[in-house]
Structures are given as structure tokens and as C-alpha cells.
Write a protein that holds these residues in place. Structure first.
Motif, PDB file in Angstrom:
ATOM      1  N   ILE A   1       0.869  -1.184   0.000  1.00  0.00           N
ATOM      2  CA  ILE A   1       0.000   0.000   0.000  1.00  0.00           C
ATOM      3  C   ILE A   1       0.904   1.233   0.000  1.00  0.00           C
ATOM      4  N   LEU A   2       0.675   2.144  -0.928  1.00  0.00           N
ATOM      5  CA  LEU A   2       1.463   3.388  -0.967  1.00  0.00           C
ATOM      6  C   LEU A   2       0.804   4.444  -0.089  1.00  0.00           C
ATOM      7  N   ALA A   3       1.581   4.979   0.876  1.00  0.00           N
ATOM      8  CA  ALA A   3       1.114   6.130   1.666  1.00  0.00           C
ATOM      9  C   ALA A   3       1.523   7.381   0.908  1.00  0.00           C
ATOM     10  N   LEU A   4       0.564   8.020   0.283  1.00  0.00           N
ATOM     11  CA  LEU A   4       0.847   9.128  -0.625  1.00  0.00           C
ATOM     12  C   LEU A   4       0.758  10.469   0.121  1.00  0.00           C
ATOM     13  N   ASP A   5       1.759  10.684   0.987  1.00  0.00           N
ATOM     14  CA  ASP A   5       1.720  11.860   1.860  1.00  0.00           C
ATOM     15  C   ASP A   5       2.437  13.061   1.262  1.00  0.00           C
TER      16      ASP A   5
ATOM     17  N   LYS B   1      -0.674  17.277  -8.660  1.00  0.00           N
ATOM     18  CA  LYS B   1       0.068  16.825  -9.830  1.00  0.00           C
ATOM     19  C   LYS B   1       1.131  15.807  -9.431  1.00  0.00           C
ATOM     20  N   LYS B   2       1.835  16.129  -8.357  1.00  0.00           N
ATOM     21  CA  LYS B   2       2.886  15.233  -7.873  1.00  0.00           C
ATOM     22  C   LYS B   2       2.272  13.908  -7.400  1.00  0.00           C
ATOM     23  N   ALA B   3       1.164  14.003  -6.708  1.00  0.00           N
ATOM     24  CA  ALA B   3       0.495  12.802  -6.194  1.00  0.00           C
ATOM     25  C   ALA B   3       0.114  11.882  -7.345  1.00  0.00           C
ATOM     26  N   LEU B   4      -0.472  12.457  -8.392  1.00  0.00           N
ATOM     27  CA  LEU B   4      -0.918  11.639  -9.519  1.00  0.00           C
ATOM     28  C   LEU B   4       0.270  11.013 -10.246  1.00  0.00           C
ATOM     29  N   GLU B   5       1.341  11.793 -10.383  1.00  0.00           N
ATOM     30  CA  GLU B   5       2.546  11.268 -11.051  1.00  0.00           C
ATOM     31  C   GLU B   5       3.100  10.062 -10.298  1.00  0.00           C
TER      32      GLU B   5
ATOM     33  N   PRO C   1      -2.426  15.218   4.816  1.00  0.00           N
ATOM     34  CA  PRO C   1      -1.601  16.146   4.028  1.00  0.00           C
ATOM     35  C   PRO C   1      -2.094  16.287   2.582  1.00  0.00           C
ATOM     36  N   LEU C   2      -2.426  15.163   1.951  1.00  0.00           N
ATOM     37  CA  LEU C   2      -2.878  15.209   0.555  1.00  0.00           C
ATOM     38  C   LEU C   2      -4.292  15.786   0.435  1.00  0.00           C
ATOM     39  N   ILE C   3      -5.146  15.459   1.385  1.00  0.00           N
ATOM     40  CA  ILE C   3      -6.517  15.998   1.333  1.00  0.00           C
ATOM     41  C   ILE C   3      -6.488  17.511   1.568  1.00  0.00           C
ATOM     42  N   ILE C   4      -5.646  17.973   2.486  1.00  0.00           N
ATOM     43  CA  ILE C   4      -5.525  19.414   2.752  1.00  0.00           C
ATOM     44  C   ILE C   4      -4.892  20.127   1.550  1.00  0.00           C
ATOM     45  N   GLY C   5      -3.924  19.474   0.938  1.00  0.00           N
ATOM     46  CA  GLY C   5      -3.206  20.106  -0.168  1.00  0.00           C
ATOM     47  C   GLY C   5      -3.960  20.077  -1.484  1.00  0.00           C
TER      48      GLY C   5
END
Ligand code: BMP
Length: 209
Positions: free
Chosen positions: A5-9, A14-18, A35-39
Motif C-alpha cells: 500500500i502506498l502512503a501518498l503523503d 500533480k505530484k500525487a498523480l505522477e 496532508p494530501l486531502i488538505i493540499g
């Protein structure tokens, strides 16, 4: 059939999707935390699902009264989250409010050193709670493989054991799986790497695909 499971923090959409796209073939699921939901906003969940086709775990660690847990969880499941992580120490009513809306993962022991102060002393009761409610899974610490083994031994078969703390926090993927983990969560060791795709592949191969 990956167990990674990747923790995508990261903050940025754009970076998250990449990162998600370059690692997707080695993953079972993507975990989204505050962090990702806030960002990037809650829409990131929908977007990640569309772009990767992978299940999304919303790691909100919900710890509120049943009504507030329900208000939050309903919107997050609506956005496409497949699983939500909730704290168990707030009591069964709060956990049930989330479970009534969708698949839930209950924290029974965290991976950081401070978990020994308050969470570990009640881990037995949190495992009992999980056995009574039958969630999709529980969170146990890859940083303490002996506690993963203990949790697995007390937990009803069928409830998954999901373990963060691999890599930067010091845990080993192999040891966590040997101790009975079903899935491992890895964040920084993948997304901070020069080449996240390669890093994910290396861990995927280490745990035997
Ligand atoms: P990393 O591999 O970078 O240490 O990230 C671990 C991820 O798992 C983070 O998203 C963190 O919030 C989460 N996590 C954890 O590390 N320990 C726990 O006990 C529970 C978690 O959800």
C-alpha cells in the motif's frame, strides 16, 4: 495480488498523480492521509481512482462522536474512498457509525514510539472490539513485528492486519509479513525516492510480489 500500500503523503495534486501512476502496477491500494486531502482537496480521491484503478484507503483516523464520524465518513465514501481508517479508542458507537457506511480499518496499535504510552496498553481491548465488530482490517506496527504476531494471534481469521512503519520508521517489510501482516504500508521510502516506480518495484519484489 500485491500486498503493498502506498502512503501518498504529498500535498500537490500533480505530484500525487505522477507518483501514483508510476507505482500503480506494484500496489494493492493507495492510502490518502490529511496532508494530501488538505493540499489537493477531497477530489483527489476520485481522481486517483480514475487514474490508477486502484482501491483508495482514506486514512483519516477518525476519532469523534458517532454523528461527526458519520458526517465526515459519508462525504469521503461518496468521493470514492473504498476504506476509511478509524480509531477504536473512542468507543464502539463511533466505530460502528463508520462501519455502517463502508469498509473500515481500526487502529489497534500505532508504529511510532509514543504509541507505547497510551495505545499499546489498550491494544488487547481494541483487538476485542475488532473481533466483535468484524471490520475489514486493523492497523498494527511494522516497527514491532512481535506485536504484529501477537495481534494476528488474537484476531479472528478473516480480519486483515495492515502494517505501517516500514522503511524510514525502521520496520522491515519482510519481517512484518512473516509476523502475519497481510499488507504493508510504505510512504517516504517510495515517494521521497529519486525514482518512486523503481523503489516500489524493489519492495514489491522483496516481499515476493
Ligand atoms: P512512512 O512510510 O513515510 O513512514 O509513512 C507511513 C504512513 O502510515 C503515514 O501516512 C502515517 O501517517 C501512517 N501510519 C503510521 O505511520 N503509523 C501508524 O501507526 C498508523 C498510520 O496510519
Amino acid at each position: 495480488n500485491s500486498r503493498l500500500i502506498l502512503a501518498l503523503d504529498v500535498y500537490e495534486l500533480k505530484k500525487a498523480l505522477e507518483i501514483a501512476e508510476s507505482t500503480a502496477e506494484y500496489l494493492w491500494a493507495v492510502k490518502v492521509n490529511w496532508p494530501l486531502i488538505i493540499g489537493s482537496g477531497l477530489e483527489i480521491i476520485t481522481e486517483l481512482k480514475e487514474r490508477t484503478g486502484l482501491p483508495v484507503i482514506a486514512d483519516l483516523k477518525l476519532a469523534d462522536i458517532p454523528n461527526t464520524n458519520r458526517l465526515i465518513a459519508s462525504k469521503v465514501f461518496e468521493a470514492g474512498a473504498d476504506y476509511i481508517i478509524a480509531h477504536g479508542f473512542v468507543g464502539r458507537d463511533s466505530v460502528k457509525a463508520v462501519m455502517e457506511l463502508g469498509k473500515t480499518i481500526i487502529v489497534v496499535e500505532m508504529s511510532h514510539p509514543g504509541a507505547e504510552e497510551f495505545i499499546q496498553p489498550v491494544t488487547d481491548r481494541l483487538i476485542e472490539l475488532a473481533n466483535e465488530l468484524g471490520p475489514f482490517g486493523v492497523i498494527a506496527p511494522a516497527t514491532r513485528p512481535e506485536r504484529v504476531r501477537y495481534t494476528r494471534s488474537k484476531l479472528m481469521p478473516g480480519i486483515k492486519v495492515i502494517t505501517p512503519g516500514v522503511g524510514v520508521q525502521g520496520g522491515s517489510a519482510r519481517e512484518a509479513l512473516n509476523a502475519g501482516a497481510d499488507y504493508i504500508i510504505v510512504g517516504r521510502a517510495i515517494y521521497e525516492s529519486e525514482n518512486p516506480g523503481k523503489a516500489a518495484k524493489r519492495i514489491y519484489e522483496e516481499i515476493g510480489g
